[in-house]
Design a protein around this motif. Structure first.
Motif, PDB file in Angstrom:
ATOM      1  N   GLN A  75      28.513 -67.626  52.554  1.00 56.83           N
ATOM      2  CA  GLN A  75      27.572 -66.995  53.484  1.00 56.83           C
ATOM      3  C   GLN A  75      26.423 -66.402  52.690  1.00 56.83           C
ATOM      4  O   GLN A  75      26.646 -65.750  51.664  1.00 56.83           O
ATOM      5  N   THR A  76      25.210 -66.628  53.168  1.00 59.44           N
ATOM      6  CA  THR A  76      24.040 -66.095  52.477  1.00 59.44           C
ATOM      7  C   THR A  76      23.185 -65.281  53.446  1.00 59.44           C
ATOM      8  O   THR A  76      23.124 -65.571  54.635  1.00 59.44           O
ATOM      9  N   VAL A  77      22.561 -64.262  52.895  1.00 59.52           N
ATOM     10  CA  VAL A  77      21.592 -63.460  53.633  1.00 59.52           C
ATOM     11  C   VAL A  77      20.289 -63.567  52.858  1.00 59.52           C
ATOM     12  O   VAL A  77      20.258 -63.269  51.654  1.00 59.52           O
ATOM     13  N   GLU A  78      19.254 -64.033  53.518  1.00 58.67           N
ATOM     14  CA  GLU A  78      17.941 -64.152  52.879  1.00 58.67           C
ATOM     15  C   GLU A  78      16.866 -63.696  53.859  1.00 58.67           C
ATOM     16  O   GLU A  78      16.946 -63.991  55.051  1.00 58.67           O
ATOM     17  N   ASP A  79      15.884 -63.008  53.353  1.00 58.45           N
ATOM     18  CA  ASP A  79      14.729 -62.573  54.155  1.00 58.45           C
ATOM     19  C   ASP A  79      15.139 -61.833  55.418  1.00 58.45           C
ATOM     20  O   ASP A  79      14.535 -62.013  56.473  1.00 58.45           O
ATOM     21  N   HIS A  80      16.155 -61.008  55.321  1.00 55.39           N
ATOM     22  CA  HIS A  80      16.601 -60.204  56.459  1.00 55.39           C
ATOM     23  C   HIS A  80      15.796 -58.908  56.476  1.00 55.39           C
ATOM     24  O   HIS A  80      15.544 -58.324  55.415  1.00 55.39           O
ATOM     25  N   PRO A  81      15.387 -58.431  57.658  1.00 55.64           N
ATOM     26  CA  PRO A  81      14.562 -57.221  57.690  1.00 55.64           C
ATOM     27  C   PRO A  81      15.283 -55.954  57.219  1.00 55.64           C
ATOM     28  O   PRO A  81      14.633 -55.006  56.777  1.00 55.64           O
ATOM     29  N   LEU A  82      16.592 -55.932  57.266  1.00 52.81           N
ATOM     30  CA  LEU A  82      17.352 -54.737  56.898  1.00 52.81           C
ATOM     31  C   LEU A  82      18.224 -54.936  55.662  1.00 52.81           C
ATOM     32  O   LEU A  82      18.349 -54.047  54.832  1.00 52.81           O
ATOM     33  N   LEU A  83      18.843 -56.101  55.546  1.00 52.99           N
ATOM     34  CA  LEU A  83      19.840 -56.336  54.502  1.00 52.99           C
ATOM     35  C   LEU A  83      19.224 -56.960  53.253  1.00 52.99           C
ATOM     36  O   LEU A  83      18.302 -57.774  53.339  1.00 52.99           O
ATOM     37  N   GLN A  84      19.778 -56.585  52.121  1.00 52.01           N
ATOM     38  CA  GLN A  84      19.388 -57.195  50.861  1.00 52.01           C
ATOM     39  C   GLN A  84      19.822 -58.663  50.845  1.00 52.01           C
ATOM     40  O   GLN A  84      20.838 -59.024  51.444  1.00 52.01           O
ATOM     41  N   SER A  85      19.062 -59.498  50.161  1.00 54.22           N
ATOM     42  CA  SER A  85      19.471 -60.892  49.981  1.00 54.22           C
ATOM     43  C   SER A  85      20.727 -60.907  49.129  1.00 54.22           C
ATOM     44  O   SER A  85      20.827 -60.173  48.135  1.00 54.22           O
ATOM     45  N   ARG A  86      21.693 -61.737  49.546  1.00 52.17           N
ATOM     46  CA  ARG A  86      22.954 -61.810  48.808  1.00 52.17           C
ATOM     47  C   ARG A  86      23.738 -63.047  49.201  1.00 52.17           C
ATOM     48  O   ARG A  86      23.488 -63.641  50.238  1.00 52.17           O
ATOM     49  N   ARG A  87      24.681 -63.375  48.346  1.00 50.64           N
ATOM     50  CA  ARG A  87      25.612 -64.477  48.595  1.00 50.64           C
ATOM     51  C   ARG A  87      27.015 -63.905  48.574  1.00 50.64           C
ATOM     52  O   ARG A  87      27.367 -63.165  47.661  1.00 50.64           O
ATOM     53  N   GLU A  88      27.784 -64.265  49.582  1.00 53.22           N
ATOM     54  CA  GLU A  88      29.167 -63.808  49.664  1.00 53.22           C
ATOM     55  C   GLU A  88      30.056 -65.005  49.958  1.00 53.22           C
ATOM     56  O   GLU A  88      29.656 -65.910  50.696  1.00 53.22           O
ATOM     57  N   LEU A  89      31.236 -65.014  49.388  1.00 54.75           N
ATOM     58  CA  LEU A  89      32.239 -65.995  49.766  1.00 54.75           C
ATOM     59  C   LEU A  89      33.236 -65.263  50.653  1.00 54.75           C
ATOM     60  O   LEU A  89      33.883 -64.299  50.223  1.00 54.75           O
ATOM     61  N   TYR A  90      33.293 -65.685  51.904  1.00 55.26           N
ATOM     62  CA  TYR A  90      34.134 -65.043  52.909  1.00 55.26           C
ATOM     63  C   TYR A  90      35.471 -65.771  52.998  1.00 55.26           C
ATOM     64  O   TYR A  90      35.510 -66.986  53.198  1.00 55.26           O
ATOM     65  N   CYS A 120      29.984 -70.067  42.566  1.00 59.46           N
ATOM     66  CA  CYS A 120      28.879 -70.136  43.531  1.00 59.46           C
ATOM     67  C   CYS A 120      27.864 -69.015  43.315  1.00 59.46           C
ATOM     68  O   CYS A 120      26.927 -68.872  44.095  1.00 59.46           O
ATOM     69  N   ARG A 121      28.070 -68.213  42.285  1.00 56.78           N
ATOM     70  CA  ARG A 121      27.209 -67.085  41.954  1.00 56.78           C
ATOM     71  C   ARG A 121      27.068 -66.095  43.108  1.00 56.78           C
ATOM     72  O   ARG A 121      25.981 -65.645  43.442  1.00 56.78           O
ATOM     73  N   CYS A 122      28.218 -65.794  43.692  1.00 57.46           N
ATOM     74  CA  CYS A 122      28.253 -64.839  44.797  1.00 57.46           C
ATOM     75  C   CYS A 122      28.247 -63.411  44.268  1.00 57.46           C
ATOM     76  O   CYS A 122      28.671 -63.154  43.140  1.00 57.46           O
ATOM     77  N   ASP A 123      27.783 -62.510  45.116  1.00 56.90           N
ATOM     78  CA  ASP A 123      27.787 -61.097  44.792  1.00 56.90           C
ATOM     79  C   ASP A 123      29.164 -60.476  45.018  1.00 56.90           C
ATOM     80  O   ASP A 123      29.505 -59.477  44.397  1.00 56.90           O
TER      81      ASP A 123
END
Length: 156
Positions: A75-90, A120-123
């Motif tokens: 799961q990735t978060v990019e260009d979100h107005p509130l959340l930092q960009s990040r990669r997570e493996l759920y 995957c270079r996840c956070d």
């Protein structure tokens, strides 16, 4: 029993589906108000598609036959107005057959999930735990997982 953790393949679909029915039955017995009985989270057709999806990482524990699995989703978060960009493996699902529990298989599967997250270079590696009686929470805490947030309900 010697166990190998390997990536799931199409030959594992029938066995994965059997185990998905097993975990669904467990959850259905624990929370019949939420979970249906006699069905699984993914059908065999769903599994065929999922196994081809590069965002899904499914590993099985194979010790004289498949006896457990871990389903992970990138799961990735990019260009979100509130959340930092990040990669997570759920970790979407973890299951070990009842007859194989207590032998370190879940720990091996979760270690493989961690290795995949690093590759995957996840956070971080994330998961949800249902508040039902089982040993999963103790396992996750032993592996170093900490609580990020709580999802609460008020039954009516």
């Amino acid at each position: 029993m010697e166990v190998t953790i390997r990536r799931a393949c199409c030959d594992d679909i029938a066995r994965l589906h059997e185990m998905l029915l097993g975990i669904a039955a467990f959850h259905g017995n624990a929370r019949p108000d939420i979970f249906k009985t006699g069905s699984a989270k993914y059908s065999p057709d769903d599994l065929k598609i999922i196994l081809q999806n590069p965002d899904y990482h499914i590993f099985v524990a194979d010790g004289n036959g498949v006896c457990g699995y871990v389903f992970c989703i990138l799961q990735t978060v990019e260009d979100h107005p509130l959340l930092q960009s990040r990669r997570e493996l759920y970790v979407d699902d973890l299951y070990v057959e009842p007859t194989c529990r207590g032998k370190g298989i879940a720990t091996l599967l979760m270690e493989k999930a961690k290795q995949q997250a690093e590759a995957c270079r996840c956070d971080c590696l994330t998961l949800n735990v249902w508040n039902v009686p089982h040993s999963a929470l103790a396992l996750y805490e032993k592996l170093g997982y900490t609580e990020r947030k709580r999802y609460m309900e008020l039954p009516l």
